[in-house]
Design a protein around this motif. Structure first.
Motif, PDB file in Angstrom:
ATOM      1  N   GLU A  89       8.303  -8.896  -0.368  1.00  3.95           N
ATOM      2  CA  GLU A  89       7.353  -9.484  -1.303  1.00  3.95           C
ATOM      3  C   GLU A  89       6.838 -10.842  -0.815  1.00  3.95           C
ATOM      4  O   GLU A  89       7.619 -11.729  -0.519  1.00  3.95           O
ATOM      5  N   LEU A 113       1.726  -3.843  -7.350  1.00  8.35           N
ATOM      6  CA  LEU A 113       3.010  -4.486  -7.624  1.00  8.35           C
ATOM      7  C   LEU A 113       4.016  -3.579  -8.348  1.00  8.35           C
ATOM      8  O   LEU A 113       5.162  -3.454  -7.916  1.00  8.35           O
ATOM      9  N   GLY A 116       5.600  -2.822   1.613  1.00  7.84           N
ATOM     10  CA  GLY A 116       5.059  -4.115   1.190  1.00  7.84           C
ATOM     11  C   GLY A 116       3.618  -4.215   1.626  1.00  7.84           C
ATOM     12  O   GLY A 116       3.138  -3.409   2.436  1.00  7.84           O
ATOM     13  N   ASP A 123      12.427 -11.490  -0.724  1.00  4.56           N
ATOM     14  CA  ASP A 123      11.431 -12.566  -0.653  1.00  4.56           C
ATOM     15  C   ASP A 123      10.998 -12.777   0.799  1.00  4.56           C
ATOM     16  O   ASP A 123      11.818 -13.139   1.643  1.00  4.56           O
ATOM     17  N   THR A 171      14.022  -5.781  -3.741  1.00  2.00           N
ATOM     18  CA  THR A 171      12.894  -6.666  -3.440  1.00  2.00           C
ATOM     19  C   THR A 171      13.424  -7.841  -2.624  1.00  2.00           C
ATOM     20  O   THR A 171      14.418  -8.454  -2.993  1.00  2.00           O
ATOM     21  N   SER A 194       2.902  -8.710   4.981  1.00  2.06           N
ATOM     22  CA  SER A 194       4.156  -9.183   4.366  1.00  2.06           C
ATOM     23  C   SER A 194       5.253  -9.354   5.410  1.00  2.06           C
ATOM     24  O   SER A 194       6.341  -9.822   5.099  1.00  2.06           O
ATOM     25  N   SER A 243       3.311 -13.609  -1.665  1.00  4.25           N
ATOM     26  CA  SER A 243       2.211 -13.830  -2.618  1.00  4.25           C
ATOM     27  C   SER A 243       0.865 -13.528  -1.956  1.00  4.25           C
ATOM     28  O   SER A 243       0.746 -13.595  -0.720  1.00  4.25           O
ATOM     29  N   TYR A 274       5.386  -1.131  -5.772  1.00  3.39           N
ATOM     30  CA  TYR A 274       6.325  -1.736  -4.807  1.00  3.39           C
ATOM     31  C   TYR A 274       7.672  -1.995  -5.461  1.00  3.39           C
ATOM     32  O   TYR A 274       8.730  -1.870  -4.841  1.00  3.39           O
ATOM     33  N   LYS A 275       7.631  -2.361  -6.737  1.00  4.33           N
ATOM     34  CA  LYS A 275       8.867  -2.706  -7.452  1.00  4.33           C
ATOM     35  C   LYS A 275       9.781  -1.502  -7.643  1.00  4.33           C
ATOM     36  O   LYS A 275      10.914  -1.634  -8.088  1.00  4.33           O
ATOM     37  N   TYR A 289      11.375  -3.685  -0.457  1.00  8.69           N
ATOM     38  CA  TYR A 289      10.017  -4.201  -0.645  1.00  8.69           C
ATOM     39  C   TYR A 289       9.985  -5.656  -0.182  1.00  8.69           C
ATOM     40  O   TYR A 289      10.693  -6.503  -0.729  1.00  8.69           O
ATOM     41  N   TYR A 307      -3.058  -6.276  -5.001  1.00  6.12           N
ATOM     42  CA  TYR A 307      -1.688  -6.734  -5.228  1.00  6.12           C
ATOM     43  C   TYR A 307      -1.261  -6.404  -6.665  1.00  6.12           C
ATOM     44  O   TYR A 307      -0.186  -5.857  -6.902  1.00  6.12           O
TER      45      TYR A 307
END
Ligand code: S3P
Length: 170
Positions: free
Chosen positions: A103, A139, A10, A150, A148, A14, A105, A142-143, A101, A135
């Motif tokens: 995640e 992204l 991440g 939060d 994933t 993060s 913002s 990371y995906k 990951y 980012y």
């Protein structure tokens, strides 16, 4: 031991390091932080490696350490934010591990790390703009993690619980 590694990837800020520490405390598994291992081996800070030898050299060291650590089992592995930039790294980490990951913002990340000075990639005039750009680039990489999670909330209890639950059922 046949247990799979729990791998955290991440963006910087993060929460990988605190989540990794909590996972290690809760499970009793050994914690391996890739950046710390690189610093211990070279005797230099990440900042000094970037400054003296450039990012490419740091990425080579990172790939080498990940290759080696990925051969082991039963670890909690805390990876640097740029780990996903090389396909080989994620492939190696997935061989014996489940990759999560974390995640968050760009705005949340910026708030968390704006007062920290040790991250070489963010020593720029517009760190939030830089975070947003990196980012977007990262992204899709990371995906490619297995899961994933939060990590926008300040509390790490949610991510830690979710990772443990997913690890048990994986
Ligand atoms: C980097 C993240 C850092 C560190 C290096 C490069 C990146 O790790 O590996 O400064 O490219 O995102 P953290 O994510 O632990 O800050």
């Amino acid at each position: 031991m046949t247990e799979k590694n729990i791998v955290l990837v991440g963006f910087m800020g993060s929460g990988k390091s605190v989540v990794a520490r909590s996972l290690a405390d809760r499970t009793g598994a050994e914690l391996v932080a890739i950046d710390a291992l690189i610093e211990a081996r070279t005797g230099k800070s990440i900042g000094a490696i970037f400054k003296e030898h450039g990012e490419g050299h740091f990425r080579d060291l990172e790939t080498e350490v990940i290759r080696e650590v990925s051969l082991r089992r039963g670890l909690i592995i805390d990876c640097g934010g740029g780990t996903v930039l090389r396909k080989e790294n994620l492939q190696n980490l997935k061989a014996n591990g489940i990759v999560f990951y974390l995640e968050a913002s760009p705005e949340v990340i910026y708030e968390r790390i704006k007062n920290e000075k040790h991250r070489p990639l963010l020593k720029v005039p517009d760190p939030l703009g830089c975070i947003k750009e990196m980012y977007q680039q990262r992204l899709p990489l990371y995906k490619q993690a297995d899961y994933t999670i939060d990590a926008n909330d300040a509390s790490i209890e949610g991510p830690v619980g979710e990772i443990l639950q997913k690890t048990r059922t994986a």
